[in-house]
Scaffold this motif. Structure first.
Motif, PDB file in Angstrom:
ATOM      1  N   PRO A 279       0.837  -1.231   0.060  1.00  0.00           N
ATOM      2  CA  PRO A 279      -0.006  -0.083   0.049  1.00  0.00           C
ATOM      3  C   PRO A 279       0.838   1.147  -0.081  1.00  0.00           C
ATOM      4  CG  PRO A 279      -0.803  -1.345   1.704  1.00  0.00           C
ATOM      5  CD  PRO A 279       0.479  -2.084   1.239  1.00  0.00           C
ATOM      6  N   ALA A 280       0.190   2.452   0.222  1.00  0.00           N
ATOM      7  CA  ALA A 280       0.873   3.701  -0.065  1.00  0.00           C
ATOM      8  C   ALA A 280       1.092   4.387   1.347  1.00  0.00           C
ATOM      9  CB  ALA A 280       0.178   4.607  -0.973  1.00  0.00           C
ATOM     10  N   GLY A 281      -0.170   4.571   2.058  1.00  0.00           N
ATOM     11  CA  GLY A 281      -0.247   5.328   3.099  1.00  0.00           C
ATOM     12  C   GLY A 281       0.924   5.151   4.431  1.00  0.00           C
ATOM     13  N   ALA A 282       0.632   3.572   4.478  1.00  0.00           N
ATOM     14  CA  ALA A 282       1.624   3.277   5.594  1.00  0.00           C
ATOM     15  C   ALA A 282       2.974   3.077   5.178  1.00  0.00           C
ATOM     16  CB  ALA A 282       0.874   1.969   6.424  1.00  0.00           C
ATOM     17  N   TYR A 283       3.351   3.044   4.007  1.00  0.00           N
ATOM     18  CA  TYR A 283       4.572   2.782   3.499  1.00  0.00           C
ATOM     19  C   TYR A 283       5.325   3.879   2.597  1.00  0.00           C
ATOM     20  CZ  TYR A 283       3.204  -1.703   4.609  1.00  0.00           C
ATOM     21  OH  TYR A 283       2.784  -3.037   5.385  1.00  0.00           O
TER      22      TYR A 283
ATOM     23  N   MET B 233      -1.330  13.933  -1.255  1.00  0.00           N
ATOM     24  CA  MET B 233      -0.254  14.911  -1.119  1.00  0.00           C
ATOM     25  C   MET B 233       1.023  14.233  -0.501  1.00  0.00           C
ATOM     26  SD  MET B 233       0.770  17.897  -1.840  1.00  0.00           S
ATOM     27  CE  MET B 233      -0.369  19.176  -2.006  1.00  0.00           C
ATOM     28  N   ALA B 234       0.826  13.525   0.594  1.00  0.00           N
ATOM     29  CA  ALA B 234       1.780  12.834   1.146  1.00  0.00           C
ATOM     30  C   ALA B 234       2.408  11.861   0.361  1.00  0.00           C
ATOM     31  CB  ALA B 234       1.397  12.392   2.543  1.00  0.00           C
ATOM     32  N   ILE B 235       1.643  11.110  -0.296  1.00  0.00           N
ATOM     33  CA  ILE B 235       2.155   9.944  -1.013  1.00  0.00           C
ATOM     34  C   ILE B 235       3.063  10.639  -2.354  1.00  0.00           C
ATOM     35  CG2 ILE B 235       1.373   8.357  -2.710  1.00  0.00           C
ATOM     36  CD1 ILE B 235      -1.233   7.865  -0.958  1.00  0.00           C
TER      37      ILE B 235
END
Ligand code: PBG
Length: 407
Positions: free
Chosen positions: A331-335, A382-384
């Motif tokens: 995944p993206a957010g936790a990685y 944005m964070a990704i």
């Protein structure tokens, strides 16, 4: 002065602070000397130009009870660069753009109705003949011109080896072909893995002792990739995490005349709990095993361990050497650390998949009134991107694109 501040000894900082203070003092004196002159000059120019005196700003009022504190003697005040919307825009390092989004769509072939996915409010299994075309037209109107197609295979077409994956008339192939005919410039990504077609719910074939068979699976994945390219796919995306699959797929595509078709590899795909809602959407979760046939309950044997970082570099080196065009983190957010790590170690574009569980969490919190959906979603995207993703796969693609248009 900067040099002294950079040095880590505290005495250097003290010296530099007082040097700074002296510098500012002499600057203030000069300013005061010139003040009257420059103000009157300026006023005259304004009078000449606009025939009105410069207004004196009314000093703002202080809140009652404000303590009387002398100004801090600091030269650098980072808040000056965040002072206004205009200034903030001017210094923005990361800018979201719908052109970087890929919208994942689920399709079915059981009638003309879309079927809501309960664990992913707002997302449907789209009827591939009607709903899919409508939805993709909507995405394009919002500026999203890239999709990835996930077919919901009826149980009757599932087998232990998932041969439906490369049926030239399979739902994935028909959907891709219809999309290409309807929207020739749409960028179509496909998923390569056996799980939606496999009675045992794994991305690869399962042996009776529970081993997920690597090379036999890759053999079928190559057939799947070629069948998708034949149907009109632009980017083949192996999500299965078998060893050697990128090179084998590259070879198979080239051999069949598809050297222009790209590969987006799921390079760092973690064994994550965040895929839960997706498996409901496709009804593709591994079933329990039986006496004579062990079925691993999760995908830990081939997807990466969430505890690990360095493994992503090993996978990336292999995928790059095997001919991947884009490398994904999922995944993206936790990685986000993995996205950054990959970005810093390759010149290939990086994509990141904001997966079903990330979508469902945001939806649920928004529905409960705990989060402002628009703000939280745009912040997550944005964070990704800030972490290093060039492309982002997200179920929020259409909403986010519209929100960006309004902002
Ligand atoms: C299938 C596949 C999965 C996802 C994309 N391709 C599920 C899995 O690996 O079990 C997950 C996407 C999501 O959760 O949104 N190989």
């Amino acid at each position: 002065m900067m040099m002294m501040v950079m040095s880590s000894s505290s005495s250097a900082i003290t010296v530099s602070n007082s040097a700074c203070a002296r510098q500012r003092e002499s600057f203030r004196n000069k300013l005061n000397k010139n003040k009257n002159k420059s103000v009157s000059n300026r006023t005259m120019t304004i009078r000449a130009e606009a025939d009105r005196p410069a207004t004196t700003r009314v000093p703002p009022r202080n809140p009652e009870g404000m303590p009387d504190v002398p100004p801090q003697d600091i030269a650098s005040r980072p808040r000056r660069n965040r002072r206004s919307q205009t200034v903030r825009k001017a210094f923005q390092e990361t800018i979201l753009h719908p052109g970087n989004f890929i919208y994942p769509i689920f399709v079915h072939d059981e009638g003309d109705e879309n079927i809501p996915i309960l664990s992913m409010p707002g997302q449907d299994r789209l009827s591939f003949k009607t709903g899919m075309i409508k939805k993709v037209a909507e995405a394009r109107a919002a500026g999203v011109n890239q999709v990835v197609v996930f077919p919901k295979t009826p149980d009757r077409l599932k087998t232990a080896c998932g041969k439906e994956a490369f049926n030239p008339q399979g739902l994935a192939q028909r959907s891709i072909s219809l999309l290409k005919d309807t929207f020739p410039d749409l960028e179509i990504y496909t998923d390569v893995a056996l799980d939606p077609y496999n009675t045992l719910g794994h991305d690869g074939m399962v042996r009776s002792d529970g081993v997920i068979m690597n090379d036999e699976t890759v053999y079928y994945l190559c057939k799947q990739a070629v069948s998708q390219a034949r149907a009109g796919a632009d980017v083949i995306s192996p999500s299965d995490m078998m060893d050697g699959r990128v090179g084998a797929i590259r070879q198979a595509l080239d051999d069949e005349g598809f050297s222009h078709v790209s590969i987006m590899s799921y390079t760092s795909k973690y064994n994550s709990a965040y895929y839960g809602p997706f498996r409901e959407a496709l009804d593709s979760a591994p079933p329990p095993g039986s006496e004579g046939w062990k079925i691993p309950k999760d995908k830990a044997e081939y997807q990466m361990d969430p505890a690990n970082v360095r493994e992503c570099l090993r996978e990336a080196a292999l995928d790059e050497a095997e001919g991947a065009d884009i490398m994904m983190v999922k995944p993206a957010g936790a990685y986000l650390d993995i996205i950054r790590m990959m970005k810093d170690n390759t010149t290939l574009p990086i994509s990141a998949y904001q997966v079903s569980g990330e979508y469902s969490m945001l939806k649920a919190a928004a529905a409960a009134g705990y989060l402002n959906e628009r703000a939280a979603v745009l912040e997550s995207l944005m964070a990704i991107k800030r972490a290093g993703a060039d492309l982002t796969l997200t179920y929020y693609a259409i909403d986010a694109a519209r929100w960006l248009q309004d902002s």
